[in-house]
Write a protein that holds these residues in place. Sequence first.
Motif, PDB file in Angstrom:
ATOM      1  N   ILE A  69     -19.029  28.332 160.192  1.00  0.00           N
ATOM      2  CA  ILE A  69     -19.774  29.315 161.002  1.00  0.00           C
ATOM      3  C   ILE A  69     -21.251  29.280 160.614  1.00  0.00           C
ATOM      4  O   ILE A  69     -22.143  29.252 161.465  1.00  0.00           O
ATOM      5  CB  ILE A  69     -19.195  30.747 160.828  1.00  0.00           C
ATOM      6  N   GLU A  70     -21.511  29.237 159.291  1.00  0.00           N
ATOM      7  CA  GLU A  70     -22.898  29.174 158.808  1.00  0.00           C
ATOM      8  C   GLU A  70     -23.637  28.004 159.433  1.00  0.00           C
ATOM      9  O   GLU A  70     -24.753  28.135 159.916  1.00  0.00           O
ATOM     10  CB  GLU A  70     -22.893  28.949 157.292  1.00  0.00           C
ATOM     11  N   ARG A  71     -22.997  26.840 159.397  1.00  0.00           N
ATOM     12  CA  ARG A  71     -23.650  25.636 159.939  1.00  0.00           C
ATOM     13  C   ARG A  71     -23.946  25.795 161.429  1.00  0.00           C
ATOM     14  O   ARG A  71     -24.994  25.390 161.912  1.00  0.00           O
ATOM     15  CB  ARG A  71     -22.755  24.405 159.731  1.00  0.00           C
ATOM     16  N   LEU A  72     -23.011  26.413 162.150  1.00  0.00           N
ATOM     17  CA  LEU A  72     -23.192  26.543 163.606  1.00  0.00           C
ATOM     18  C   LEU A  72     -24.284  27.558 163.972  1.00  0.00           C
ATOM     19  O   LEU A  72     -24.993  27.376 164.957  1.00  0.00           O
ATOM     20  CB  LEU A  72     -21.864  26.966 164.261  1.00  0.00           C
ATOM     21  N   ILE A  73     -24.419  28.605 163.186  1.00  0.00           N
ATOM     22  CA  ILE A  73     -25.366  29.662 163.582  1.00  0.00           C
ATOM     23  C   ILE A  73     -26.738  29.514 162.929  1.00  0.00           C
ATOM     24  O   ILE A  73     -27.691  30.156 163.347  1.00  0.00           O
ATOM     25  CB  ILE A  73     -24.805  31.084 163.316  1.00  0.00           C
ATOM     26  N   TYR A  74     -26.852  28.664 161.896  1.00  0.00           N
ATOM     27  CA  TYR A  74     -28.147  28.436 161.262  1.00  0.00           C
ATOM     28  C   TYR A  74     -29.165  28.017 162.316  1.00  0.00           C
ATOM     29  O   TYR A  74     -28.803  27.212 163.188  1.00  0.00           O
ATOM     30  CB  TYR A  74     -27.999  27.344 160.187  1.00  0.00           C
ATOM     31  N   PRO A  75     -30.411  28.479 162.369  1.00  0.00           N
ATOM     32  CA  PRO A  75     -31.101  29.313 161.385  1.00  0.00           C
ATOM     33  C   PRO A  75     -31.282  30.783 161.808  1.00  0.00           C
ATOM     34  O   PRO A  75     -32.364  31.338 161.628  1.00  0.00           O
ATOM     35  CB  PRO A  75     -32.452  28.633 161.307  1.00  0.00           C
ATOM     36  N   VAL A  76     -30.299  31.438 162.401  1.00  0.00           N
ATOM     37  CA  VAL A  76     -30.498  32.858 162.732  1.00  0.00           C
ATOM     38  C   VAL A  76     -30.750  33.647 161.438  1.00  0.00           C
ATOM     39  O   VAL A  76     -30.340  33.220 160.356  1.00  0.00           O
ATOM     40  CB  VAL A  76     -29.283  33.478 163.496  1.00  0.00           C
ATOM     41  N   GLY A  77     -31.435  34.778 161.570  1.00  0.00           N
ATOM     42  CA  GLY A  77     -31.739  35.599 160.399  1.00  0.00           C
ATOM     43  C   GLY A  77     -30.461  36.028 159.680  1.00  0.00           C
ATOM     44  O   GLY A  77     -29.474  36.342 160.335  1.00  0.00           O
ATOM     45  N   PHE A  78     -30.514  35.996 158.358  1.00  0.00           N
ATOM     46  CA  PHE A  78     -29.374  36.420 157.520  1.00  0.00           C
ATOM     47  C   PHE A  78     -28.079  35.689 157.912  1.00  0.00           C
ATOM     48  O   PHE A  78     -27.008  36.267 157.999  1.00  0.00           O
ATOM     49  CB  PHE A  78     -29.158  37.941 157.614  1.00  0.00           C
ATOM     50  N   TYR A  79     -28.215  34.373 158.157  1.00  0.00           N
ATOM     51  CA  TYR A  79     -27.068  33.620 158.678  1.00  0.00           C
ATOM     52  C   TYR A  79     -25.881  33.608 157.719  1.00  0.00           C
ATOM     53  O   TYR A  79     -24.731  33.571 158.146  1.00  0.00           O
ATOM     54  CB  TYR A  79     -27.480  32.193 159.070  1.00  0.00           C
TER      55      TYR A  79
END
Length: 217
Positions: A77-87
């Motif tokens: 999930i982290e990889r997919l949503i990076y670079p949103v804030g506070f990912y």
Amino acid sequence: MKADQIDDVVKLLREAYRGFVEPVVTQVAKDKDPYKVLISTILSLRTKDETTLRASIRLFDIADNIYKLNELNEDEIERLIYPVGFYKTKAKNLKKIARIIIENYGGKIPDDLDELLKLPNVGRKTANLVLAKGFGKPAICVDIHVHRISNRLGLVDTKTPEETEFALSKILPKKYWIEFNDLLVPFGQNICRPISPFCSKCIISKYCKRKGVNKSR
Ligand code: SF4
């Protein structure tokens, strides 16, 4: 601005709206899928619209429902949503939300404010947006733009978005509740900016008390 001028102001804001780029959650909400509205709104917190949109598309390509989201691990999930804030925190919370929704709500996003507020990372702004955009229920989503502009106009006199939500719910006709956020967010991003708003080209200036505005363009 007086409460009986709301109809006129909404009409003018609708005209102005046609020239603005739609907020990202409004774009995502076209599917009327509460899951996507919930997840996109969480991604959008403290994040620019373009970044949120790209992250939402990447995530929904892999996980377009709560069960598929639950199958992903936090790193994915982290990889997919990076670079949103506070990912990192958001990835952790999305994983928790998926589990809670499946275990406690049979895989369905709840259509109730109090239940939504029990989810991690979900405050009143997010919960109201899910109700309004995901379920079509009358709810006023008050973010920083709605809060700031409602006060400048003199429609409310409040200190926090929460107070603004309650004050607006007393004076804003219900038929405008869902739409109000859609109209004010792009208006706040383009015209009634936080610092030095463009009052000289504001389509609703004649209705505005300009409360708290010391500097404008
Ligand atoms: S007149 Fe100025 S302060 Fe009032 S709504 Fe327009 S841009 Fe905002």
